[in-house]
Design a protein around this motif. Structure first.
Motif, PDB file in Angstrom:
ATOM      1  N   HIS A  81       0.845  -1.200   0.000  1.00  0.00           N
ATOM      2  CA  HIS A  81       0.000   0.000   0.000  1.00  0.00           C
ATOM      3  C   HIS A  81       0.879   1.249   0.000  1.00  0.00           C
ATOM      4  CE1 HIS A  81       0.712  -0.693   4.330  1.00  0.00           C
ATOM      5  NE2 HIS A  81       0.564   0.611   4.474  1.00  0.00           N
ATOM      6  N   TYR A  98      -5.124  -5.079   3.130  1.00  0.00           N
ATOM      7  CA  TYR A  98      -4.653  -3.706   2.978  1.00  0.00           C
ATOM      8  C   TYR A  98      -5.753  -2.716   3.350  1.00  0.00           C
ATOM      9  CZ  TYR A  98      -0.231  -5.300   1.174  1.00  0.00           C
ATOM     10  OH  TYR A  98       1.017  -5.881   1.075  1.00  0.00           O
ATOM     11  N   LYS A 464      -4.497   0.539  -2.960  1.00  0.00           N
ATOM     12  CA  LYS A 464      -4.542  -0.341  -1.795  1.00  0.00           C
ATOM     13  C   LYS A 464      -4.691   0.455  -0.491  1.00  0.00           C
ATOM     14  CE  LYS A 464      -2.156  -4.490  -3.432  1.00  0.00           C
ATOM     15  NZ  LYS A 464      -2.212  -4.239  -4.864  1.00  0.00           N
TER      16      LYS A 464
END
Length: 552
Positions: A81, A98, A464
């Motif tokens: 992420h 995530y 993400k």
């Protein structure tokens, strides 16, 4: 003194004498059971992998080296992420999900509907036990949308215990999940406490631990370099103008509590930005293992210990500093003592260790500039003013930008609608203005983040980090070596670059995880499914990672 109180204080005695520990290697384990009795996750807040390998020759033989020499470790492990901050990292560790799924998009953000501030573990329905509860305090996992490995375990085995401990509320609450118990350090009192989400009153052993005032034992203690001056030639000397000089100062040796009359809120807060913060946290973890009989009750348990001090040190002085270098070495020795305690208390072969970090760290911009890099600080308040001035000039409406929220700029879509503006035009204009600001690499719109483009650099990483119900419409990626900064000194993290997302992923457990370095790229989202497989459990339902297959 009751026996449980004496045992609670055992950790302090062990930590105080850790330099005198014997230099024996981890004891050989007997044949392990099918699954470990205890899973221990150690999270080091703000530890980039480059520091572990960069100082490997100065490590003790049984701290980080337990993993590097006798365990299975991944030298190319990353968060996928983009907004790499503490809460987001801690939410990934034991969920495998995530922020796009977990909802923990940042440490704090603004409610897109109202603009009101939201704290990642904030919940006004609950309060701290025996301690004041300030607004936006972290008291429950309500905002975490997914289950953790501990939730999976306790659903299957209600008698199992899942305990999260940290110097920060988010470092304790998020790994502990919805069905565990979290204990966090109270910066105003020097105690460890929990909240009414978990219990009505603290256990006797916690009260005894706090009654002994263990934090006060560090008052006027000196944080002195562990090694001779020549050992720090690879790091930046103390006392640089960009190193934060408040708190405990920016030179070693540093006296924690210097120029104070006695322990109090300022001292207790400063304790975290020193090796003594981790020492105290591990003492509490020892007390938890002993008094809760973790791994010794015929059921499987999980203990998560998040050590916060390295993050405070890196924020104040930068990961390139001698202070950060030395702090890592102190931390290494504290870990050695804690691991040997677990060997004795739980038994080698009865537990598995995993160690990771919630994020890495960017070098201090001022130091990076001296190395010829384009580096700088992105200040939110003046940047917001510039964007709003430009938007007002174009659309005739003030304050179309509400505020920065998480990694993005939150626009006032309701105000735009009230004024008859086309929001797509407002969003495009705001993006254009952000791209003009120094240090901005790119800006993604909500539509891009909800799309399926996988080729644009950094878009998948920011996707993400994007929960459309919580995140700002415009997500910002700064240039390499640039940081979001609210003060003139120190450093930070939060980017999708390697310095912030490349962290340790280390395992140890004779008979459970094997040995040796693995150079294959992996994600920290793989940690939860991997531990689940070792524990004989299904992975958390929303996990996006995979089992790394560590069993020999």
């Amino acid at each position: 003194m009751p026996m449980h109180s004496r045992r609670s204080l055992l950790g302090l005695a062990l930590a105080a004498t850790l330099c005198a520990c014997s230099t024996t290697l981890p004891p050989a384990a007997s044949a392990p059971a099918t699954t470990p009795r205890l899973i221990v996750l150690v999270a080091i807040d703000g530890l980039p992998m480059r520091q572990v390998t960069g100082y490997r020759d100065q490590l003790a033989e049984d701290g980080f080296a337990r993993f590097l020499d006798h365990g299975r470790w991944f030298s190319d492990a990353h968060y996928a992420h983009g907004h790499t901050v503490t809460a987001a990292g801690h939410s990934v560790m034991l969920t495998g999900a995530y922020p796009q799924r977990s909802g923990i998009i940042s440490n704090e953000w603004r409610d897109p509907a109202t603009g009101a501030p939201v704290y990642n573990t904030g919940d006004t329905a609950y309060t701290y036990l025996d301690n004041p509860t300030a607004p936006l305090s972290g008291t429950s996992p309500r905002n975490l949308k997914v289950e953790t490995l501990g939730d999976v375990l306790r659903t299957r085995s209600p008698a199992s215990k899942v305990i999260g401990i940290s110097g920060k509320d988010r470092g304790a609450i998020l790994p502990a999940g919805h069905k565990g118990t979290a204990y966090m350090y109270m910066g105003e009192t020097g105690q460890f406490s929990s909240s009414t989400y978990y219990m009505a009153t603290l256990p006797a052993w916690v009260k005894d631990f706090n009654a002994a005032k263990p934090a006060d034992a560090f008052f006027k203690r000196a944080w002195a370099p562990l090694l001779p001056e020549s050992a720090y030639a690879r790091s930046v000397p103390d006392g640089q103008p960009w190193q934060y000089a408040g708190g405990n100062g920016n030179r070693l040796p540093a006296i924690v509590g210097d120029k104070m009359d006695g322990p109090g809120p300022r001292f207790y807060g400063n304790l975290l930005a020193s090796p003594f913060g981790d020492e105290l946290t591990l003492a509490f973890a020892r007390a938890a293992v002993t008094n809760e009989k973790l791994g010794r009750r015929g059921v499987q348990d999980i203990l998560s210990v998040s050590l916060s001090s390295h993050d405070y040190v890196n924020h104040a002085f930068g990961p390139e500093s001698r202070l950060s270098h030395d702090h890592l070495l102190h931390l290494d020795r504290h870990l050695q003592a804690f691991f040997r305690f677990l060997d004795q208390e739980v038994g080698a072969g009865n537990y598995v260790l995993a160690l990771t970090a919630d994020h890495g760290f960017t070098d201090t911009p001022e130091w990076a500039a001296t190395q010829g890099r384009d580096a700088g600080r992105f200040a939110s308040a003046p940047s917001l003013a510039l964007v709003n001035t430009a938007l007002a000039a174009r659309f005739g409406v003030d304050k179309l930008g509400r505020d920065f929220s998480g990694a993005g700029l939150l626009l006032n879509d309701k105000l735009a609608a009230e004024k008859g503006l086309n929001f797509a035009d407002v969003q495009a204009a705001a993006r254009d203005e952000l791209l003009k600001l120094p240090g901005v690499e790119t800006v993604f719109t909500r539509e891009q983040l909800l799309g399926n483009d996988t080729s644009t650099p950094y878009l998948d990483a920011m996707r993400k980090s994007f929960d459309p119900t919580r995140a700002a419409q415009l997500q910002i990626v700064l240039k390499r070596n640039w940081i979001f900064s609210y003060r003139s000194g120190g450093s930070s993290h939060g980017s999708p670059y390697e310095n912030d997302n490349h962290v340790p992923l280390l395992f140890w457990g004779p008979g459970y995880v094997g040995q040796g370095e693995v150079k294959t790229p992996v994600q920290i989202a793989d940690l939860a499914p991997t531990l689940a497989a070792i524990a004989g459990l299904p992975a958390p339902a929303q996990a996006q990672g995979r089992d790394l297959g560590l069993k020999p």
